[in-house]
Design a protein around this motif. Structure first.
Motif, mmCIF file in Angstrom:
data_model
loop_
_atom_site.group_PDB
_atom_site.id
_atom_site.type_symbol
_atom_site.label_atom_id
_atom_site.label_comp_id
_atom_site.label_asym_id
_atom_site.label_seq_id
_atom_site.Cartn_x
_atom_site.Cartn_y
_atom_site.Cartn_z
ATOM 1 N N ASP B 116 24.895 32.014 61.982
ATOM 2 C CA ASP B 116 25.810 33.143 61.774
ATOM 3 C C ASP B 116 26.418 33.597 63.095
ATOM 4 N N GLU B 117 25.571 33.652 64.132
ATOM 5 C CA GLU B 117 26.051 34.114 65.426
ATOM 6 C C GLU B 117 27.120 33.183 66.001
ATOM 7 N N VAL B 118 26.914 31.885 65.779
ATOM 8 C CA VAL B 118 27.917 30.934 66.264
ATOM 9 C C VAL B 118 29.244 31.188 65.559
ATOM 10 N N VAL B 119 29.169 31.341 64.246
ATOM 11 C CA VAL B 119 30.388 31.589 63.478
ATOM 12 C C VAL B 119 31.066 32.867 63.961
ATOM 13 N N LEU B 120 30.268 33.917 64.124
ATOM 14 C CA LEU B 120 30.830 35.202 64.536
ATOM 15 C C LEU B 120 31.473 35.127 65.919
ATOM 16 N N SER B 121 30.886 34.305 66.790
ATOM 17 C CA SER B 121 31.420 34.237 68.143
ATOM 18 C C SER B 121 32.657 33.350 68.212
ATOM 19 N N GLN B 122 32.842 32.508 67.220
ATOM 20 C CA GLN B 122 33.933 31.543 67.299
ATOM 21 C C GLN B 122 35.149 31.926 66.472
ATOM 22 N N ALA B 123 34.929 32.709 65.437
ATOM 23 C CA ALA B 123 36.047 32.989 64.528
ATOM 24 C C ALA B 123 36.447 34.453 64.603
ATOM 25 N N SER B 124 37.642 34.743 64.146
ATOM 26 C CA SER B 124 38.078 36.135 64.040
ATOM 27 C C SER B 124 37.191 36.824 63.008
ATOM 28 N N PRO B 125 37.011 38.148 63.144
ATOM 29 C CA PRO B 125 36.079 38.837 62.244
ATOM 30 C C PRO B 125 36.398 38.565 60.767
ATOM 31 N N GLU B 126 37.662 38.544 60.472
ATOM 32 C CA GLU B 126 38.075 38.344 59.074
ATOM 33 C C GLU B 126 37.668 36.957 58.583
ATOM 34 N N LYS B 127 37.999 35.971 59.414
ATOM 35 C CA LYS B 127 37.684 34.575 59.095
ATOM 36 C C LYS B 127 36.168 34.407 58.987
ATOM 37 N N ALA B 128 35.468 35.036 59.934
ATOM 38 C CA ALA B 128 34.013 34.909 59.967
ATOM 39 C C ALA B 128 33.410 35.413 58.664
ATOM 40 N N GLN B 129 33.887 36.554 58.191
ATOM 41 C CA GLN B 129 33.341 37.099 56.944
ATOM 42 C C GLN B 129 33.587 36.140 55.788
ATOM 43 N N GLN B 130 34.761 35.531 55.811
ATOM 44 C CA GLN B 130 35.115 34.578 54.760
ATOM 45 C C GLN B 130 34.130 33.403 54.765
ATOM 46 N N ILE B 131 33.829 32.930 55.976
ATOM 47 C CA ILE B 131 32.891 31.808 56.078
ATOM 48 C C ILE B 131 31.492 32.239 55.638
ATOM 49 N N LEU B 132 31.046 33.383 56.156
ATOM 50 C CA LEU B 132 29.673 33.809 55.879
ATOM 51 C C LEU B 132 29.439 34.019 54.384
ATOM 52 N N ALA B 133 30.480 34.336 53.644
ATOM 53 C CA ALA B 133 30.307 34.605 52.219
ATOM 54 C C ALA B 133 30.455 33.351 51.367
ATOM 55 N N ASN B 134 30.926 32.270 51.965
ATOM 56 C CA ASN B 134 31.176 31.060 51.174
ATOM 57 C C ASN B 134 29.863 30.406 50.728
ATOM 58 N N ALA B 244 38.163 27.078 56.409
ATOM 59 C CA ALA B 244 37.685 28.152 57.264
ATOM 60 C C ALA B 244 36.916 27.605 58.455
ATOM 61 N N LEU B 245 36.103 26.614 58.194
ATOM 62 C CA LEU B 245 35.238 26.104 59.246
ATOM 63 C C LEU B 245 36.037 25.301 60.275
ATOM 64 N N ASP B 246 37.157 24.771 59.838
ATOM 65 C CA ASP B 246 37.973 23.961 60.736
ATOM 66 C C ASP B 246 38.313 24.736 62.000
ATOM 67 N N THR B 247 38.584 26.030 61.832
ATOM 68 C CA THR B 247 38.956 26.846 62.983
ATOM 69 C C THR B 247 37.794 27.021 63.943
ATOM 70 N N VAL B 248 36.590 26.972 63.437
ATOM 71 C CA VAL B 248 35.412 27.214 64.266
ATOM 72 C C VAL B 248 34.909 25.929 64.908
ATOM 73 N N PHE B 249 35.206 24.834 64.262
ATOM 74 C CA PHE B 249 34.529 23.604 64.634
ATOM 75 C C PHE B 249 34.869 23.115 66.033
ATOM 76 N N GLY B 250 36.119 23.371 66.466
ATOM 77 C CA GLY B 250 36.499 22.939 67.804
ATOM 78 C C GLY B 250 35.485 23.440 68.816
ATOM 79 N N GLY B 251 35.221 24.740 68.759
ATOM 80 C CA GLY B 251 34.267 25.345 69.678
ATOM 81 C C GLY B 251 32.871 24.802 69.469
ATOM 82 N N PHE B 252 32.550 24.584 68.225
ATOM 83 C CA PHE B 252 31.237 24.086 67.861
ATOM 84 C C PHE B 252 30.987 22.707 68.475
ATOM 85 N N ARG B 253 31.988 21.873 68.323
ATOM 86 C CA ARG B 253 31.887 20.512 68.817
ATOM 87 C C ARG B 253 31.718 20.504 70.333
#
Lengths: 332, 395
Positions: B116-134, B244-253
């Protein structure tokens, strides 16, 4: 005679290192009495069955493995083996239930199969358990397949067993309607029925026993049927309670032991006797710990079975020996 | 490509390496005292005492003056309590009663929270909530298969970055999840890439744009098939998730790549933990080979739970023969019992030695330390100190 006459699916789980694959194999041998066909499945890609029975790595195909432990009158059944992997299970499932034709190939070509089996969580477990379900509950779609009298599953470890079997829960958020949902519900009906038993393998040590207790609680909470506890690698019981107490207290009769050794034809040295006494004290301490853990196992309120520790390791003959112990104690 | 050093190629050593010529004893104290050792990763199959070994190494290092943090996965309850980390809050907590000038913090990994923390740090708050709820995200982040390994490494990367910045620790000890997939993190960068660049994901992301249009016929075939099997909602959720995850994955990778480099660097030491049993040592071989393939710095092998050496020179056969003679005379049940126990122990020790020797012959470069089985479980700092002593003992 057996404690589990109604059970068709025996799921064997246990903490890592407790010997769950060994117990699953021995149970399959024990269940294969005269005229019976038993299927032993593994799902973790380790090829443990092949190694244990010293055969070539198993394909995704049911293979005749060996014959079961002979009955009193020498009759024996057949043990078959199957190595289940998620990818093959999905392809088989698709061809069995959906005549997908080109679409099936397209799924593979576009990486959907790989995607579904490696990335999409939960799907993997459903595919593995789905194949197990199919083997237990053969239907007309799988023509000329063997009808098994029992299926033994060498399952994932205790910590993962409840989510692994609780497939409809795993899929709940993902597939809310549709045939997959209906099928996972049907699978759950079998897994929760008296025709399934989840056996837990442990050794008489604190952590594995604790994990077994936790595992039983989780299974019960998920309404999955708990089978027996198999206590594996039990130390030999060569000393009686008095001797054990004396060994712990360091009051074993040294002169007496020396005299016995001489009588047994052994050249006695102080170092030898010291060694034997130290070993006895160590053994007594471990036996006391075993006893305290055994009381905890007894308190779990499920049938338990004990298997001896095999000092020389376990070979094929050893598996039959363990199968004999399981049958004798009524597990099979 | 630079040629790999021959020291990293264990299994390919030919007949020139005679059996018995192996790297010998693993000097644990030298490893812990070496200030260049910044990370120790313990890997091995389940039930071999990885968590206890990690904790014992960390405590020993701390008591020898290092500033240590130990990251554990799933410690036994009482051990966790004794270290003060029974609460799963994903933050290192100081362990009390550590002797000496160093210090020890411990934490237990919260897989989902780390994700969750990775997602929150990588995505905009709105996007992050969308991911966390999926629902796909929820399943992925809380299921055990694979995620735990990634998250352990993610947390390691985080702690390491923080420690570099503020000097809080000079040694990080990491326990890994109990499975063969414990080494999946080595593939993490690659797997993330192949996931993102996979055709299926590309299709889900951009079904009607650019060259993908050429594949539209194939796509509708697929979506129709999937809809038939899984229902339309499934595909919709999946599409939302991937988009949604596509936006986060760059940073993740990128982070996964950094952690991979960190593991490969000289400051890291991998320890493979095993028990003297055929299965566990086979798994250890797998780990050793996998680490060597990736040129990961393997420091050595720890063989836990070894049967204690028998006293005296009496062989198993002699002991059994004497026990039988005694049984025949009817007297001396106690002594016969002692002899049988002795024979049993000699056989166990011999079998274990054979297994270890085979391993050493196949992997002559792997330094090894053998830890005898303790009678009871370890659940306090004194127990960990005892294990630490045994780990560092010379044979």
């Amino acid at each position: 005679m057996s404690d589990w006459p109604k059970v068709r699916l025996h799921v064997v789980t246990g903490k890592g290192g407790t010997g769950k694959s060994t117990v699953a194999s021995a149970l399959a041998l024990a269940l294969a009495t005269r005229g019976k066909n038993v299927l032993l499945c593994e799902v973790e890609g380790r090829q443990g069955i092949a190694r244990m029975f010293d055969v070539d790595p198993l394909p995704y195909q049911e293979r005749r493995l060996t014959t079961g432990l002979p009955d009193d009158d020498g009759g024996r059944g057949v043990v078959h083996a199957l190595h289940i992997d998620a990818e093959s299970a999905l392809l088989e499932y698709l061809s069995m239930y959906y005549r997908l034709g080109r679409a099936g190939k397209a799924l593979d070509r576009f990486g959907v199969i790989e995607f579904a089996t490696t990335i999409a969580p939960g799907v993997r477990d459903v595919l593995l358990t789905g194949k197990v379900y199919e083997a237990v509950q053969r239907n007309s779609r799988n023509k000329s397949a063997i009808e098994y009298d029992a299926v033994v599953l060498d399952a994932p470890p205790t910590g993962r067993i409840t989510p692994f079997l609780n497939v409809s829960n795993e899929l709940a958020g993902l597939a809310k309607v549709g045939p997959i949902k209906a099928q996972s519900d049907t699978m759950m009906t079998l897994f929760r029925s008296p025709r399934t038993a989840v056996h837990l393998v442990t050794v008489l040590e604190e952590m594995p026993v604790q994990e077994t207790a936790d595992g039983i609680a989780e299974l019960r909470a998920a309404r999955l049927p708990v089978g027996g506890v198999v206590v594996n690698q039990v130390r030999p019981r060569d000393l009686d309670a008095d001797d054990l107490a004396a060994a712990r207290a360091g009051t074993l009769d040294r002169a007496r032991i020396e005299a016995d050794l001489v009588e047994g034809g052994i050249a006695v040295s102080p170092a030898l006797v010291d060694g034997l006494l130290a070993e006895a004290a160590d053994h007594a301490e471990r036996r006391a710990l075993e006893d305290s853990q055994r009381r905890l196992v007894a308190g779990l309120d499920v049938p338990s079975y004990e298997l001896p520790r095999m000092a020389g390791g376990i070979d094929l003959g050893g598996l039959y020996e363990l199968a004999g112990h399981l049958r004798e104690q009524g597990m099979a | 490509m630079t040629p790999r050093s021959s020291a990293h190629r264990p299994s390919r050593v030919g007949p020139a390496a005679a059996p018995g010529h192996h790297a010998g004893h693993l000097d644990v104290d030298a490893l812990l005292d070496d200030l260049r050792t910044g990370i120790i990763v313990c890997c091995g199959s389940g039930g071999v005492g990885k968590t206890t070994t990690s904790a014992a190494l960390a405590l020993r290092a701390a008591e020898r003056g290092r500033k240590v943090v130990v990251l554990t996965i799933d410690p036994a309850r009482r051990l966790a309590q004794s270290m003060g980390i029974e609460e799963l809050d994903n933050t290192p907590r100081p362990v009390k009663d550590v002797a000496g000038s160093g210090r020890l913090d411990a934490m237990m990994l919260d897989m989902k929270r780390t994700f969750d923390e990775v997602v929150l740090s990588q995505a905009s708050p709105e996007k992050a909530q969308q991911i966390l709820a999926n629902p796909f995200y929820i399943a992925l982040s809380s299921s055990f298969a694979g995620t735990q390994e990634y998250m352990a490494m993610e947390k390691l990367g985080q702690i390491h970055r923080d420690a570099q910045a503020d000097g809080s620790y000079d040694l990080i000890v990491v326990d890994t999840p109990p499975s063969r997939s414990a080494l999946d993190f080595l593939d993490a960068p690659e797997r993330l890439s192949s996931f993102l660049d996979g055709r299926f994901v590309r299709l889900l992301l951009a079904p009607a744009k650019g060259p993908a249009r050429l594949m539209t016929a194939g796509l509708s075939l697929i979506t129709n098939a999937l809809t038939r099997i899984l229902g339309a909602q499934f595909l919709k959720d999946l599409q939302t998730f991937v988009t949604a995850l596509d936006t986060v994955f760059g940073g993740f990778r990128q982070r996964a790549q950094q952690t991979y480099s960190l593991l490969k660097a000289d400051g890291t030491a991998f320890l493979v933990i095993a028990a003297p049993e055929a299965d566990a040592l086979r798994e250890a071989e797998y780990f050793v080979e996998r680490l060597s393939e990736d040129d990961m710095p393997l420091a050595g092998l720890v063989v836990n739970r070894a049967s204690p050496e028998p006293g005296g020179e009496l062989s198993a056969d002699e002991a059994m023969a004497a026990a039988q003679r005694l049984r025949r005379t009817g007297d001396g049940a106690l002594t016969a019992g002692l002899l049988r126990l002795h024979a049993d122990r000699v056989r166990m020790v011999e079998r274990e030695r054979t297994l270890r020797d085979r391993f050493a012959t196949a992997h002559p470069q792997v330094a090894t330390t053998v830890v005898p089985a303790l009678a009871g479980d370890v659940h306090d700092l004194d127990g960990l100190r005892r294990v630490g002593d045994l780990l560092a003992r010379r044979h």
